[in-house]
Design a protein around this motif. Structure first.
Motif, PDB file in Angstrom:
ATOM      1  N   ASP A  77      38.669  39.528  23.323  1.00  0.00           N
ATOM      2  CA  ASP A  77      39.868  38.521  23.401  1.00  0.00           C
ATOM      3  C   ASP A  77      41.012  39.275  23.656  1.00  0.00           C
ATOM      4  O   ASP A  77      42.268  38.438  23.591  1.00  0.00           O
ATOM      5  CB  ASP A  77      39.956  37.653  22.118  1.00  0.00           C
ATOM      6  N   SER A  78      41.320  40.595  23.816  1.00  0.00           N
ATOM      7  CA  SER A  78      42.558  41.076  24.100  1.00  0.00           C
ATOM      8  C   SER A  78      42.884  40.834  25.360  1.00  0.00           C
ATOM      9  O   SER A  78      42.304  40.327  26.279  1.00  0.00           O
ATOM     10  CB  SER A  78      42.351  42.734  24.184  1.00  0.00           C
ATOM     11  N   ALA A  79      44.367  40.831  25.507  1.00  0.00           N
ATOM     12  CA  ALA A  79      44.998  40.102  26.682  1.00  0.00           C
ATOM     13  C   ALA A  79      45.728  41.355  27.382  1.00  0.00           C
ATOM     14  O   ALA A  79      46.256  41.959  26.715  1.00  0.00           O
ATOM     15  CB  ALA A  79      45.819  38.767  26.387  1.00  0.00           C
ATOM     16  N   CYS A  80      46.100  41.015  28.457  1.00  0.00           N
ATOM     17  CA  CYS A  80      46.902  42.035  29.171  1.00  0.00           C
ATOM     18  C   CYS A  80      47.736  41.130  30.379  1.00  0.00           C
ATOM     19  O   CYS A  80      47.207  40.170  30.740  1.00  0.00           O
ATOM     20  CB  CYS A  80      46.192  43.246  29.777  1.00  0.00           C
ATOM     21  N   SER A  81      48.793  41.800  31.063  1.00  0.00           N
ATOM     22  CA  SER A  81      49.343  41.128  32.109  1.00  0.00           C
ATOM     23  C   SER A  81      48.415  40.885  33.383  1.00  0.00           C
ATOM     24  O   SER A  81      47.363  41.694  33.604  1.00  0.00           O
ATOM     25  CB  SER A  81      50.668  41.956  32.606  1.00  0.00           C
ATOM     26  N   VAL A  82      49.050  40.142  34.101  1.00  0.00           N
ATOM     27  CA  VAL A  82      48.179  39.533  35.520  1.00  0.00           C
ATOM     28  C   VAL A  82      48.381  40.875  36.518  1.00  0.00           C
ATOM     29  O   VAL A  82      47.179  41.281  37.132  1.00  0.00           O
ATOM     30  CB  VAL A  82      48.790  38.324  36.210  1.00  0.00           C
ATOM     31  N   THR A  83      49.294  41.456  36.433  1.00  0.00           N
ATOM     32  CA  THR A  83      49.508  42.726  37.430  1.00  0.00           C
ATOM     33  C   THR A  83      50.416  43.824  36.420  1.00  0.00           C
ATOM     34  O   THR A  83      51.259  43.605  35.944  1.00  0.00           O
ATOM     35  CB  THR A  83      50.115  42.395  38.555  1.00  0.00           C
ATOM     36  N   PRO A  84      49.568  45.067  36.840  1.00  0.00           N
ATOM     37  CA  PRO A  84      48.239  45.378  37.509  1.00  0.00           C
ATOM     38  C   PRO A  84      47.137  44.952  36.767  1.00  0.00           C
ATOM     39  O   PRO A  84      47.104  44.784  35.470  1.00  0.00           O
ATOM     40  CB  PRO A  84      48.336  46.886  37.244  1.00  0.00           C
ATOM     41  N   ALA A  85      46.204  44.634  37.357  1.00  0.00           N
ATOM     42  CA  ALA A  85      44.773  44.120  36.929  1.00  0.00           C
ATOM     43  C   ALA A  85      44.164  45.228  35.872  1.00  0.00           C
ATOM     44  O   ALA A  85      44.581  46.525  36.275  1.00  0.00           O
ATOM     45  CB  ALA A  85      43.800  43.571  37.981  1.00  0.00           C
ATOM     46  N   PRO A  86      43.353  44.826  35.031  1.00  0.00           N
ATOM     47  CA  PRO A  86      42.941  45.828  34.085  1.00  0.00           C
ATOM     48  C   PRO A  86      41.464  46.191  34.858  1.00  0.00           C
ATOM     49  O   PRO A  86      40.746  46.952  33.935  1.00  0.00           O
ATOM     50  CB  PRO A  86      42.535  44.831  32.983  1.00  0.00           C
ATOM     51  N   PHE A  87      41.436  46.328  35.864  1.00  0.00           N
ATOM     52  CA  PHE A  87      40.259  46.794  36.527  1.00  0.00           C
ATOM     53  C   PHE A  87      40.589  47.418  37.987  1.00  0.00           C
ATOM     54  O   PHE A  87      41.479  47.015  38.571  1.00  0.00           O
ATOM     55  CB  PHE A  87      38.901  45.794  36.903  1.00  0.00           C
ATOM     56  N   ASP A  88      39.714  48.208  38.410  1.00  0.00           N
ATOM     57  CA  ASP A  88      40.084  49.063  39.705  1.00  0.00           C
ATOM     58  C   ASP A  88      39.025  48.412  40.541  1.00  0.00           C
ATOM     59  O   ASP A  88      37.787  48.057  40.449  1.00  0.00           O
ATOM     60  CB  ASP A  88      40.067  50.345  39.658  1.00  0.00           C
ATOM     61  N   GLY A  89      39.189  48.100  42.043  1.00  0.00           N
ATOM     62  CA  GLY A  89      38.127  47.837  43.057  1.00  0.00           C
ATOM     63  C   GLY A  89      37.642  46.537  43.067  1.00  0.00           C
ATOM     64  O   GLY A  89      38.355  45.552  42.319  1.00  0.00           O
ATOM     65  N   ALA A  90      36.620  46.209  43.430  1.00  0.00           N
ATOM     66  CA  ALA A  90      36.049  44.865  43.752  1.00  0.00           C
ATOM     67  C   ALA A  90      35.448  44.579  42.287  1.00  0.00           C
ATOM     68  O   ALA A  90      35.130  45.161  41.274  1.00  0.00           O
ATOM     69  CB  ALA A  90      34.824  44.945  44.816  1.00  0.00           C
ATOM     70  N   VAL A  91      35.188  43.040  42.343  1.00  0.00           N
ATOM     71  CA  VAL A  91      34.742  42.592  41.114  1.00  0.00           C
ATOM     72  C   VAL A  91      33.657  41.399  41.554  1.00  0.00           C
ATOM     73  O   VAL A  91      34.168  40.802  42.703  1.00  0.00           O
ATOM     74  CB  VAL A  91      35.840  41.790  40.283  1.00  0.00           C
ATOM     75  N   HIS A  92      32.920  41.212  40.803  1.00  0.00           N
ATOM     76  CA  HIS A  92      31.969  39.593  41.046  1.00  0.00           C
ATOM     77  C   HIS A  92      33.031  38.735  40.281  1.00  0.00           C
ATOM     78  O   HIS A  92      33.247  38.582  39.120  1.00  0.00           O
ATOM     79  CB  HIS A  92      30.850  39.641  40.304  1.00  0.00           C
TER      80      HIS A  92
END
Length: 336
Positions: free
Chosen positions: A232-247
């Motif tokens: 349930d931790s939160a982070c800002s919309v940009t930059p995304a907390p992941f790199d590359g493609a997602v499902h």
């Protein structure tokens, strides 16, 4: 991308497919039934319960998602900030309350989605305010008043005429509009377009692809944060907390809106659409490439125990135009 029969029918209705003309005799019957039903409530042949507190109905004229739930959440938070004690009554679609004591069911962020439904649990989480699930809207509204609420918001209650209302708000998706402008089953309308002349306000989600009704207001859905399903931790919309493609998984009324939002954020998403209120299984969320999984807030209410690690929820909030907010506050000022 998975497409069920219902979603394919919706695409045909919004795309004005020629084969829907065959269903127009059934549309005429549907319109006749709806007209007689409305007249029965209006003429007193069916009972209407009127609360001693203001009731605001937020609903759809069309089938399929419009952005109504984020607007309901915004409305509840805004009214709370204005000194009201609002509560939300919802159908609780997809839930079976018998295992949790029956209806009316007081829904909290810890209530199982299979008992109270995904939308009520999401609204309880997003607002921190009382939420009651009950197919019987008057009974659910009475339960909210017993909890101390001095204003009731009926989520998706436009066609539930047994509950009297002081303000009716209709939400319309700007991209899809009213489709072929036909009623069920020949089109996506639950009621004829003439119903818009009776409601208090029409709110359009995003830039309209059609000529908006006179006097309509606008709002937009704004991505506000990513939330991890792991902790349930939160982070800002940009930059995304992941790199590359997602499902990207979406079991909502209009999955394409979610996928479009991801594209606007620059997220390389591999879309997987499911029917609205879909009952997810681990198989639905299992991919063998190790890519992160992203989903909507509504889907997350059912997927917390099913989603694999590195799953994220995109939280969005409604942002209505100031003119509507001023109009709403003025309308309610005389109801205290």
């Amino acid at each position: 991308m998975t497409r069920g029969v219902g979603e394919r029918w919706l695409m045909a209705a919004y795309g004005n497919a020629a084969w829907l003309k065959m269903l127009r005799p059934l549309e005429s019957l549907y319109r006749w039934v709806m007209k007689r039903r409305a007249a029965a409530y209006r003429q007193g042949r069916r009972a209407v319960w009127h609360a001693d507190v203001p009731v605001i109905v937020v609903g759809n004229l069309t089938l399929g998602g419009t952005g109504k739930s984020p607007l309901v959440a915004w409305l509840a938070r805004h009214l709370s900030e204005q000194g009201w004690r609002p509560g939300i009554v919802s159908r609780g679609y997809g839930g079976t309350a018998e295992a949790a004591g029956g209806y009316p069911l007081h829904v909290t962020p810890t209530t199982a989605a299979e008992h109270g439904g995904d939308e009520p649990r999401m609204l309880a989480r997003q607002t921190g305010l009382p939420v009651v699930a009950d197919p019987d809207r008057p009974r659910g509204a009475r339960a909210l008043i017993e909890l101390g609420c001095d204003l009731v918001i009926s989520d998706d209650g436009l066609q539930h005429l047994a509950l009297g209302r002081d303000i009716e708000l209709v939400v319309v998706d700007g991209r899809r509009g009213f489709g072929n402008a036909r009623c069920l089953p020949a089109g996506p309308l639950r009621e004829p377009l003439s119903r818009l002349d009776e409601v208090d306000a029409v709110l359009i989600n995003g830039e309209p692809s059609f000529e908006p009704p006179a006097g309509a207001w606008f709002f937009r859905l704004v991505p506000v944060r990513w939330r991890s399903l792991d902790d349930d931790s939160a982070c800002s919309v940009t930059p995304a907390p992941f790199d590359g493609a997602v499902h990207a998984v979406a079991g909502i009324g209009n999955p394409e809106r979610f996928f479009a939002t991801l594209r606007e954020l620059g997220v390389e998403a591999r879309p997987h659409a499911f029917p609205d209120h879909h009952r997810f299984t681990t198989v639905d969320l299992a991919f063998d490439d190790g890519l992160p999984l992203v989903m909507t807030a509504k889907d997350a209410e059912k997927c917390r125990r099913l989603a694999p690690p590195k799953s994220w929820v995109l939280e969005v909030e409604a942002e209505p135009e100031p003119a509507f907010v001023a109009w709403l506050d003025q309308r309610l000022a005389g109801m205290r």
